[in-house]
Design a protein around this motif. Structure first.
Motif, short mmCIF file in Angstrom:
data_model
loop_
_atom_site.label_atom_id
_atom_site.label_comp_id
_atom_site.label_asym_id
_atom_site.label_seq_id
_atom_site.Cartn_x
_atom_site.Cartn_y
_atom_site.Cartn_z
N GLY A 22 0.82 -1.21 0.00
CA GLY A 22 0.00 0.00 0.00
C GLY A 22 0.85 1.25 0.00
O GLY A 22 1.93 1.29 -0.59
N GLU A 23 0.39 2.27 0.69
CA GLU A 23 1.13 3.53 0.73
C GLU A 23 2.48 3.37 1.43
O GLU A 23 2.63 2.58 2.35
CB GLU A 23 0.30 4.60 1.45
N ASN A 45 3.40 -4.43 -6.27
CA ASN A 45 3.57 -3.87 -4.93
C ASN A 45 4.13 -4.94 -3.99
O ASN A 45 3.45 -5.43 -3.10
CB ASN A 45 2.22 -3.35 -4.41
N GLU A 249 -6.25 3.82 -6.86
CA GLU A 249 -4.79 3.94 -6.80
C GLU A 249 -4.34 4.69 -5.55
O GLU A 249 -4.95 5.69 -5.17
CB GLU A 249 -4.26 4.70 -8.02
N VAL A 250 -3.25 4.23 -4.95
CA VAL A 250 -2.58 5.01 -3.91
C VAL A 250 -1.57 5.93 -4.61
O VAL A 250 -1.24 5.73 -5.79
CB VAL A 250 -1.88 4.12 -2.87
N LYS A 251 -1.08 6.92 -3.89
CA LYS A 251 -0.21 7.94 -4.48
C LYS A 251 1.00 7.33 -5.18
O LYS A 251 1.36 7.73 -6.30
CB LYS A 251 0.24 8.91 -3.38
N GLU A 253 1.45 4.38 -6.50
CA GLU A 253 1.10 3.70 -7.74
C GLU A 253 0.83 4.71 -8.85
O GLU A 253 1.25 4.51 -9.99
CB GLU A 253 -0.12 2.81 -7.52
#
Length: 300
Positions: A22-23, A45, A249-251, A253
């Protein structure tokens, strides 16, 4: 129009101390053309840096077998401010001497535990015998030559920023200094861990890889110059581009996708090679500094 590369990999590295997704974790984005030559993108990821390294090796190995060329951009500094290698009394070309030193000192285990604060502590001892120029550590990592907060006179004759970071500061924001090891958005830890990674990859890939601008020269890349290579490694800073996240989307990605797709489009138009050239007014002194020790952020 001849393209320089077949695939564009952007790596957002992480200094996480435990398995994490994740982030604020490792993200790897790959832009390339599919079987019908249409642009395609995949993101990965991995939960640890070891898994990330294995994936990078797999992607590059597969591309090599197909005879494809790959551009890999890493989101951490590939060099240190000019004079760092000399203060450490390292022999040889400054950038490669730094890579050898960091590669031999950094221990990064499969579960993401690592000794980056101890390495910063040792480098401070060797450079100044004080808590400088590296600074910033959580309470449990404070050491004799590494403080929790920024001490007075912390840079003591060492530049806080590289020339490329000073140039980037003329835009909306500037990357953090490689000397800061702890705090929001810092890059000091991931730079140490990242250079250790690259020292292994470059040693293993040998003559198939060149690191820009150290191994290519600070100049525009041409198809003829890239043709003998399988991999070109460059430093990137995705924040240079406007970001528009897609749903879910996380930042991190979004950043790797945006930049990988941007580089693919530039290459399609024959405009990517020029991105590797220095600014028009770059002096001979700056060129030597960038090629020999500091490196440069692609696109600055």
């Amino acid at each position: 129009m001849a393209r320089l590369f077949d695939a564009y990999i952007i790596v957002d590295w992480s200094a996480a101390e435990a398995k994490k997704t994740g982030e604020q974790s490792v993200w790897i984005g790959v832009a390339k053309r599919d079987a019908r030559f249409r642009p395609a993108f995949e993101s990965y990821n991995p939960a640890t840096r070891a898994e990330g390294e294995a994936l990078i090796r797999k992607l590059v190995s597969e591309a090599m077998r197909r005879g494809e060329r790959t551009l890999i951009g890493f989101d951490f500094a590939l060099g240190y401010p000019v004079g760092t290698a000399a203060r450490l009394k390292l022999d040889g070309s400054p950038w490669s001497a730094m890579w050898r030193f960091i590669g031999s000192e950094v221990k990064d285990k499969a579960d993401n535990t690592n000794n980056r604060f101890a390495v910063a502590n040792k480098m401070n001892r060797l450079m100044t015998d004080g808590p400088r120029p590296f600074w910033g550590a959580p309470a449990k990592q404070v050491q004799t030559w590494l403080s929790a907060t920024k001490p007075d006179g912390v840079y003591d004759g060492t530049a806080e920023f590289r020339a490329t970071e000073e140039a980037a500061a003329k835009g909306k924001q500037r990357p953090k200094s490689v000397w800061q090891m702890h705090g929001a958005g810092v890059v000091g830890g991931q730079t140490l861990l990242g250079i250790a990674l690259l020292s292994r990859l470059v040693a293993d890939w040998g003559s198939a890889v060149a690191v820009w601008p150290f191994g290519t020269g600070w100049q525009a890349l041409t198809p003829e110059g890239v043709e003998p290579l399988s991999v070109v490694v460059a430093e990137v800073w995705p924040s240079l581009l406007p970001q528009k996240p897609e749903p879910g989307e996380v930042k991190d990605e979004t950043q790797v996708r945006t930049l990988a797709q941007h580089l693919l489009r530039l290459d399609e138009k024959g405009e990517l090679g020029a991105l590797f050239a220095p600014p028009a007014k770059a002096s001979a002194k700056l060129k030597s500094q960038v090629e020999g020790e500091e490196g440069w952020i692609l696109g600055v």
